[in-house]
Design an enzyme around this catalytic site. Sequence first.
Site, short mmCIF file in Angstrom:
data_model
loop_
_atom_site.label_atom_id
_atom_site.label_comp_id
_atom_site.label_asym_id
_atom_site.label_seq_id
_atom_site.Cartn_x
_atom_site.Cartn_y
_atom_site.Cartn_z
N TYR A 144 0.82 -1.22 0.00
CA TYR A 144 0.00 0.00 0.00
C TYR A 144 0.86 1.27 0.00
CZ TYR A 144 -4.01 -3.02 1.06
OH TYR A 144 -4.97 -3.99 1.00
N LYS B 285 3.69 -15.40 1.87
CA LYS B 285 3.72 -16.28 0.70
C LYS B 285 5.18 -16.49 0.33
CE LYS B 285 0.74 -17.13 -2.12
NZ LYS B 285 0.11 -18.45 -2.43
N ASP C 82 -2.73 -18.08 1.62
CA ASP C 82 -3.92 -18.73 1.03
C ASP C 82 -4.42 -19.86 1.93
OD1 ASP C 82 -1.46 -19.86 0.38
OD2 ASP C 82 -2.14 -20.69 -1.53
N ASP D 42 -5.11 -7.13 5.77
CA ASP D 42 -6.35 -6.46 5.40
C ASP D 42 -7.42 -7.49 5.07
OD1 ASP D 42 -8.16 -4.59 4.57
OD2 ASP D 42 -7.01 -3.83 2.88
N ASP E 146 -10.60 -9.14 7.75
CA ASP E 146 -12.01 -9.03 7.39
C ASP E 146 -12.67 -10.41 7.39
OD1 ASP E 146 -11.98 -6.33 7.17
OD2 ASP E 146 -12.73 -6.25 5.12
#
Length: 370
Positions: A143, A194, A227, A251, A255
């Site tokens: 970001y 990852k 994942d 992020d 959620d």
Amino acid sequence: MASNRKLLVLPGDGIGPEAMRQVMRVVDWFDKRRTVSFDVKSGLVGGAALDAHGTPLTDETMALAQDCDATLFGSVGGPKWDNLPFDKKPERGLLRLRKEMDLFANLRPALVFDALADASSLKRDLVAGLDILILRELTGGVYFGEPRGVSTLADGQKKAVDTQVYTTREIERVARVAFELARKRSNKVHSVEKANVMHTGVLWRETVTKLHAAEYKDVTLEHMYADNCAMQLVRRPKQFDVIVTDNLFGDILSDCAAMLTGSLGMLPSASLGAPDATGRRKALYEPVHGSAPDIAGQDKCNPLATLLSFAMMLRYSFDLAADADLVEQAAKNVLATGIRTPDIASAGASIVSTTQMGDALLKELDKLAA
Ligand code: NAD
């Protein structure tokens, strides 16, 4: 009563001030009992600050936040300000607070109250008693990484670039927070990245492993690909205690974890900075939800996410674990009696307004403290 605990309250827009009003009643309750008191300052943020001062956060309010021990934030935004340019939007006020206080560690608990276990999209037995904490790195990663932007290629196509970037120091400081938090909880950290396909993932894993070996061997550490973590969160969420991950994965995963609890109106969060020489960390506490323009001004919102953010503040900024427990227990007890704001209502519940939820909380606090 004089207090050296400096608290800045920024209610913001929409339901922010409505929820905050109930939390301030709880702050007053503590003050009256003369157990815990705060030197409370308040200010405008978001659309309210734009209307009054032409900016979503004035320099004066920013300076107050820097000076206080903790900031309790409501929510910002609403249709009135939707069409403003990006740098004028109400949300810029929140981003400025996070950036200038360098709040790099974002704590998002996913806690399922027994009385609300049926509100989850997962089966009750998978989520009843769930208590996990997602720790998201908040000031680095894709970001913020450079280069970023959109350019036009020679053949007229457009090309967009975002850059994922992390340094050892950035990874180490957030991992350190994860291990420290785990020691106060169930002593287990899952570090999520990852590393199979990303260089930042490899560095993340190496850095966390090294820090763990050097300073936190007593904490159980497991590594997991992002994942797989998403899958495990909906498959068997109770296997986790603290999950530490980067800005982007955090992020998304926070959620996902939030939805395990069933309601946006119940979710608190905290964002912490680095400790200074005295050990004090800059800190901002806020509900996860927004300003809910659809129900603003109707005394209908659920104030519990803001209340639970205040409880996190007691725990993490002021080391008042017993008082934090008291606030959380009051919320649990109220829900157990079937009292609900409309967003968490179920069959047979007694639906109350925001103010009545505040009344019920104060009554419960009186009972618990008797
Ligand atoms: P939202 O979280 O405001 O609302 C989503 C839905 O959840 C709405 O139906 C709302 O009524 C409900 N809801 C949210 N909190 C609730 C509560 N405490 N009690 C009962 N119901 C609740 O998200 P949105 O609708 O996407 O955004 C509305 C505005 O809030 C936008 O301007 C957005 O930019 C802003 N926003 C601000 C923040 C923040 O201040 N941190 C976060 C998210 C969105």
